[in-house]
Design a protein around this motif. Structure first.
Motif, short mmCIF file in Angstrom:
data_model
loop_
_atom_site.label_atom_id
_atom_site.label_comp_id
_atom_site.label_asym_id
_atom_site.label_seq_id
_atom_site.Cartn_x
_atom_site.Cartn_y
_atom_site.Cartn_z
N ASP A 82 -25.06 23.49 41.40
CA ASP A 82 -26.23 22.73 43.22
C ASP A 82 -25.65 21.35 42.77
OD1 ASP A 82 -26.61 25.20 43.27
OD2 ASP A 82 -27.52 24.49 45.34
N LEU A 83 -25.61 20.46 41.93
CA LEU A 83 -26.22 19.71 40.88
C LEU A 83 -24.64 19.12 41.28
CD1 LEU A 83 -28.50 19.21 37.88
CD2 LEU A 83 -28.51 18.89 40.65
N LYS A 84 -23.63 19.66 40.64
CA LYS A 84 -22.62 18.56 40.76
C LYS A 84 -21.88 17.79 42.65
CE LYS A 84 -19.95 22.66 39.36
NZ LYS A 84 -19.26 23.94 39.01
N SER A 85 -21.66 16.45 41.91
CA SER A 85 -21.85 15.42 43.35
C SER A 85 -20.96 16.28 44.39
CB SER A 85 -21.38 14.42 42.36
OG SER A 85 -20.02 14.17 42.15
N PHE B 146 -33.12 18.88 45.40
CA PHE B 146 -33.96 19.09 46.46
C PHE B 146 -32.67 19.89 47.39
CE2 PHE B 146 -34.76 18.22 51.08
CZ PHE B 146 -36.36 18.42 50.57
N GLY B 147 -31.30 20.00 47.26
CA GLY B 147 -30.44 20.23 48.53
C GLY B 147 -30.55 21.65 47.77
N ALA B 148 -30.83 22.14 46.09
CA ALA B 148 -30.56 23.14 45.43
C ALA B 148 -31.79 24.19 45.88
CB ALA B 148 -31.20 23.09 43.94
N ALA B 149 -32.83 23.53 46.40
CA ALA B 149 -34.52 24.19 46.51
C ALA B 149 -33.94 24.60 47.98
CB ALA B 149 -35.18 23.06 46.23
N MET B 150 -33.76 23.74 48.65
CA MET B 150 -33.70 24.15 50.43
C MET B 150 -32.52 25.44 50.24
SD MET B 150 -35.34 22.28 52.07
CE MET B 150 -36.68 22.51 50.23
N ARG C 57 -21.70 29.89 40.18
CA ARG C 57 -22.17 29.91 41.55
C ARG C 57 -23.30 28.89 41.65
NH1 ARG C 57 -23.93 35.66 41.26
NH2 ARG C 57 -21.28 36.83 42.70
N THR C 58 -23.30 28.44 43.39
CA THR C 58 -24.25 27.83 43.40
C THR C 58 -25.54 28.58 44.64
OG1 THR C 58 -23.65 27.30 45.87
CG2 THR C 58 -22.57 25.79 44.20
N THR C 59 -26.67 28.36 44.61
CA THR C 59 -27.12 28.48 45.55
C THR C 59 -26.87 28.82 47.36
OG1 THR C 59 -28.34 26.70 46.96
CG2 THR C 59 -29.18 27.60 44.86
N LYS D 110 -33.96 28.44 48.99
CA LYS D 110 -35.51 29.10 50.05
C LYS D 110 -34.26 30.11 50.72
CE LYS D 110 -38.80 26.80 53.12
NZ LYS D 110 -39.60 25.83 53.95
N ARG D 111 -33.08 29.39 50.97
CA ARG D 111 -32.75 30.20 52.43
C ARG D 111 -31.89 31.97 51.90
NH1 ARG D 111 -30.91 33.08 55.90
NH2 ARG D 111 -28.61 33.64 56.26
N LEU D 112 -32.14 31.94 50.01
CA LEU D 112 -32.11 33.20 49.92
C LEU D 112 -32.79 34.27 49.85
CD1 LEU D 112 -29.80 31.46 46.32
CD2 LEU D 112 -28.73 32.76 48.42
N VAL D 113 -34.31 33.16 49.84
CA VAL D 113 -34.66 33.85 49.59
C VAL D 113 -35.38 34.96 51.24
CG1 VAL D 113 -38.31 34.21 49.69
CG2 VAL D 113 -37.15 32.50 47.91
N GLU D 114 -35.57 33.93 51.88
CA GLU D 114 -34.80 34.20 53.75
C GLU D 114 -34.75 35.33 53.48
OE1 GLU D 114 -34.35 32.41 57.89
OE2 GLU D 114 -32.69 31.53 56.19
#
Length: 212
Positions: A91-94, A101-105, A51-53, A108-112
């Protein structure tokens, strides 16, 4: 009694690094967290390998996009007092995202999503804890080595980006790398002791957030 949703990937599912089978129930971190809360809360474990973010991965039969699946789980498990977001390693998978940073974004969407979901009668908006994943480690594993161990420098950035997002959004924060180390058997998954350590480490954070 409080209700907590533990939303994550294979680290929440409890994948054994030696076999990728599932750890026994008592060795999974959501179970350890519930035990540490001593009857004050129940913890619902929602972990899916890969599972990804918030990113698509079409190399599997299951939907791994955490942002797409989360609303359904919020509805099915409501009312909730707390949601723990423990995602980002995949999310780190190329071929998916490739950056912390992409994972952090994505987080952020999940929090929203958690905060804007139309909860039903009698269900308030749950509190949120963001968990930064453990670091990846060197491994000879043919598949998981290229996927994760090669992204070790990116994994070191999880704590920096996630803690900033948590502070900006008023969420709780916990860095799983402070208590758990991945197994060199596959470079990413946790043995039983390290898996339990995540749940035990979260106990004081959860108590503080929920006032237990």
């Amino acid at each position: 009694m409080k209700t907590i949703l533990a939303y994550g990937d294979s680290l929440t599912y409890g994948a054994d690094p030696g076999t990728l089978a599932r750890h026994p129930h008592e060795d999974r971190w959501p179970t350890a967290l519930e035990a540490g809360l001593a009857g004050a809360a129940r913890v619902i474990a929602e972990g899916l390998g890969g599972r990804t973010t918030a990113f698509d991965d079409f190399a599997t039969a299951a939907d791994r996009n955490g942002a797409r699946v989360l609303p359904t789980l919020l509805a099915s498990h409501s009312p909730l007092d707390l949601v723990i977001l423990f995602l980002g390693t995949n999310d780190l998978k190329s071929y998916i995202n490739g950056s912390a940073f992409g994972a952090a974004m994505g987080i952020k969407r999940l929090v929203e999503i958690v905060r804007t979901f139309p909860y039903g009668v009698g269900a308030g908006v749950p509190a949120i804890i963001i968990v930064a994943p453990p670091l990846t480690v060197p491994t000879d594993h043919a598949d998981l080595g290229p996927m994760f161990a090669a992204r070790a420098e990116e994994a070191r950035l999880f704590s920096r980006y996630y803690s900033r997002i948590a502070a900006e959004l008023g969420c709780g924060f916990f860095d799983a790398a402070t208590v758990a180390t991945a197994s060199p058997l596959d470079g990413v998954h946790l043995d039983a002791g390290n898996t339990r350590a995540v749940g035990q480490g979260l106990v004081p954070v959860v108590k503080s957030i929920l006032g237990l």
